[in-house]
Design an enzyme around this catalytic site. Sequence first.
Site, PDB file in Angstrom:
ATOM      1  N   LYS A   1       0.841  -1.213   0.000  1.00  0.00           N
ATOM      2  CA  LYS A   1       0.000   0.000   0.000  1.00  0.00           C
ATOM      3  C   LYS A   1       0.871   1.257   0.000  1.00  0.00           C
ATOM      4  O   LYS A   1       0.703   2.146  -0.839  1.00  0.00           O
ATOM      5  CB  LYS A   1      -0.924  -0.002   1.235  1.00  0.00           C
ATOM      6  CG  LYS A   1      -1.833  -1.206   1.268  1.00  0.00           C
ATOM      7  CD  LYS A   1      -2.689  -1.250   2.484  1.00  0.00           C
ATOM      8  CE  LYS A   1      -1.896  -1.495   3.755  1.00  0.00           C
ATOM      9  NZ  LYS A   1      -1.293  -2.822   3.826  1.00  0.00           N
TER      10      LYS A   1
ATOM     11  N   GLU B   1       6.694 -36.961  10.814  1.00  0.00           N
ATOM     12  CA  GLU B   1       6.437 -35.763   9.983  1.00  0.00           C
ATOM     13  C   GLU B   1       5.718 -36.128   8.688  1.00  0.00           C
ATOM     14  O   GLU B   1       4.867 -35.391   8.208  1.00  0.00           O
ATOM     15  CB  GLU B   1       7.744 -35.026   9.664  1.00  0.00           C
ATOM     16  CG  GLU B   1       8.478 -34.456  10.869  1.00  0.00           C
ATOM     17  CD  GLU B   1       7.628 -33.513  11.700  1.00  0.00           C
ATOM     18  OE1 GLU B   1       6.670 -32.910  11.163  1.00  0.00           O
ATOM     19  OE2 GLU B   1       7.903 -33.398  12.909  1.00  0.00           O
TER      20      GLU B   1
HETATM   21  N1  ATP Z   1       3.713  -4.731  -5.799  1.00  0.00           N
HETATM   22  C1  ATP Z   1       4.951  -4.748  -5.341  1.00  0.00           C
HETATM   23  N2  ATP Z   1       5.996  -4.891  -6.186  1.00  0.00           N
HETATM   24  C2  ATP Z   1       7.243  -4.912  -5.718  1.00  0.00           C
HETATM   25  N3  ATP Z   1       7.569  -4.813  -4.424  1.00  0.00           N
HETATM   26  C3  ATP Z   1       6.586  -4.680  -3.534  1.00  0.00           C
HETATM   27  C4  ATP Z   1       5.236  -4.627  -3.948  1.00  0.00           C
HETATM   28  N4  ATP Z   1       4.471  -4.471  -2.869  1.00  0.00           N
HETATM   29  C5  ATP Z   1       5.296  -4.412  -1.810  1.00  0.00           C
HETATM   30  N5  ATP Z   1       6.575  -4.546  -2.204  1.00  0.00           N
HETATM   31  C6  ATP Z   1       7.730  -4.564  -1.313  1.00  0.00           C
HETATM   32  O1  ATP Z   1       7.279  -4.738   0.000  1.00  0.00           O
HETATM   33  C7  ATP Z   1       7.735  -3.674   0.829  1.00  0.00           C
HETATM   34  C8  ATP Z   1       6.697  -3.316   1.840  1.00  0.00           C
HETATM   35  O2  ATP Z   1       5.560  -2.811   1.200  1.00  0.00           O
HETATM   36  P1  ATP Z   1       4.686  -1.643   1.818  1.00  0.00           P
HETATM   37  O3  ATP Z   1       5.479  -0.887   2.795  1.00  0.00           O
HETATM   38  O4  ATP Z   1       4.084  -0.915   0.703  1.00  0.00           O
HETATM   39  O5  ATP Z   1       3.601  -2.485   2.591  1.00  0.00           O
HETATM   40  P2  ATP Z   1       2.271  -1.938   3.259  1.00  0.00           P
HETATM   41  O6  ATP Z   1       1.155  -2.586   2.554  1.00  0.00           O
HETATM   42  O7  ATP Z   1       2.315  -0.467   3.299  1.00  0.00           O
HETATM   43  O8  ATP Z   1       2.411  -2.555   4.705  1.00  0.00           O
HETATM   44  P3  ATP Z   1       1.833  -1.939   6.061  1.00  0.00           P
HETATM   45  O9  ATP Z   1       0.376  -2.168   6.017  1.00  0.00           O
HETATM   46  O10 ATP Z   1       2.483  -2.791   7.094  1.00  0.00           O
HETATM   47  O11 ATP Z   1       2.247  -0.520   6.107  1.00  0.00           O
HETATM   48  C9  ATP Z   1       8.060  -2.557  -0.113  1.00  0.00           C
HETATM   49  O12 ATP Z   1       9.083  -1.750   0.391  1.00  0.00           O
HETATM   50  C10 ATP Z   1       8.508  -3.278  -1.364  1.00  0.00           C
HETATM   51  O13 ATP Z   1       9.878  -3.572  -1.276  1.00  0.00           O
HETATM   52 MG    MG Z   2       2.425   0.934   4.800  1.00  0.00          MG
END
Ligand code: ATP
Ligand code: MG
Length: 434
Positions: free
Chosen positions: A153, A408
Amino acid sequence: MAVQTSATPSKSKEKKQDLVSKRNHPLARIWRFVRATWLWFTIAGVVYYASVDDDFLNLLLLALEQVGRLVLLLSFAILQFVAIFWFMARSKTEVIKPGEPRSLTFDDYKGQPQLLKLVRQWISLLSDRSKFQQMGGQFINGLLLYGPPGTGKTMLAKCMAGEAGVAFMSIEGSGFRAMFFGVDVLKMIAFVSKARKLAREYGACIAFIDEIDAVGGSRGGVMGGRQNFGGGAMGMMGGGTGALTRLLYEMDGVEQKTRFEKLQAWYYTRILHQPPPKRNWHVLFMGSTNRPDSLDAALIRPGRFDRMIAVEHPDRTGRRAIIDYYLSKIQHDETVDVEAIVSDTPGYTPAQIMAAITKDAVRLAIFDDRMKVSQRDIDMAFQEQASGLENPIEELEDIQREQIAYHEAGHALVQAVLDDGHMPVHKVTIIPRG
Ligand SMILES: Nc1ncnc2c1ncn2[C@@H]1O[C@H](COP(=O)(O)OP(=O)(O)OP(=O)(O)O)[C@@H](O)[C@H]1O
Ligand SMILES: [Mg+2]
């Protein structure tokens, strides 16, 4: 009735004349004159007296000096107070203007093509508004991304930053928290007015609030949810819901005229006698959360965050794209099997895939004296992530190993038979972890 209507005007006329004659009374005139001029007479008297009497002049200068000091002291205290409030009301806002260098673009966002398409469409409409507005289209006010942690996100919002023609601002939800009551509201006002300023400058601005549940949590009350009394001790310490209330107000008032627009409208209608120009900019609020259920109902009603978009775990195709993307960033040998990794990672988030491939697998290869990551490193990395570190089994007898293997295998067999496709068995091991 007829008598009453004819009598009333003449009575009021009499009253009016009475008032006028009272105002013109010589005593009333003198009193008005004294009230209007007494200050000037006093000043003139003091100045005259000071010019003829040196002692009086000294006393006057002393008194003036004391008053001057008091005024200086007071203004300094007020200034200090203002400076402290200004300092506390500052929030850590990140601003990216169109064309500025940025670390992430839409090309870096993998595995969620539908989501990416929708976001791209809104961005292009925001940057090229004329066609949309000509067709009578109305911009959405808010876009809320929700989903489990690590699904991308925050990354999606970062990829949007600096896209053609649209300015971007981001703040973390807890950035609105403040020690003192009212400062959170000031922070919200500052955030929104900055977004509006950028929108006026560039045509559109995305105002992103990450982890919006920190500011937009339910206020409780009649609709249920947690109670949060803004005026109590929590309120004094800035724990109230001021920032949320302000955000609700600002999002409602997106279409309301700003001070500049009011002034502009006045200038066009009164001076130029023309209709004022239509607003040609828009602020799109964006938020992300992994607790959409905890958000205030007023925040997610149509007109505020009107679009709620679920960001879920990527499917098989999505995982393949994400794995390919992160493999392209590291040095790996030909043993790496993308399809095997895709099969091994159902339900994994992009964040987990990124961490296993670019962090743990590379670490394992380096400490095994290799410059290229192999499939085994990646397998180990995922296993470490799923079940913790390996424990040594050297001290186990062969017979013990065999017994554990049967045990297992039993677990695996039952899982394989009962599985409905959610947790297929990929690997069975007797190496304990965690
Ligand atoms: N669609 C994507 N393509 C490539 N990398 C991704 C993608 N989504 C997430 N990532 C990787 O995962 C990491 C974490 O994603 P992000 O911080 O956007 O998560 P989030 O959904 O905001 O999590 P939270 O809810 O915990 O804040 C990013 O820094 C990136 O490296
Ligand atoms: Mg986030």
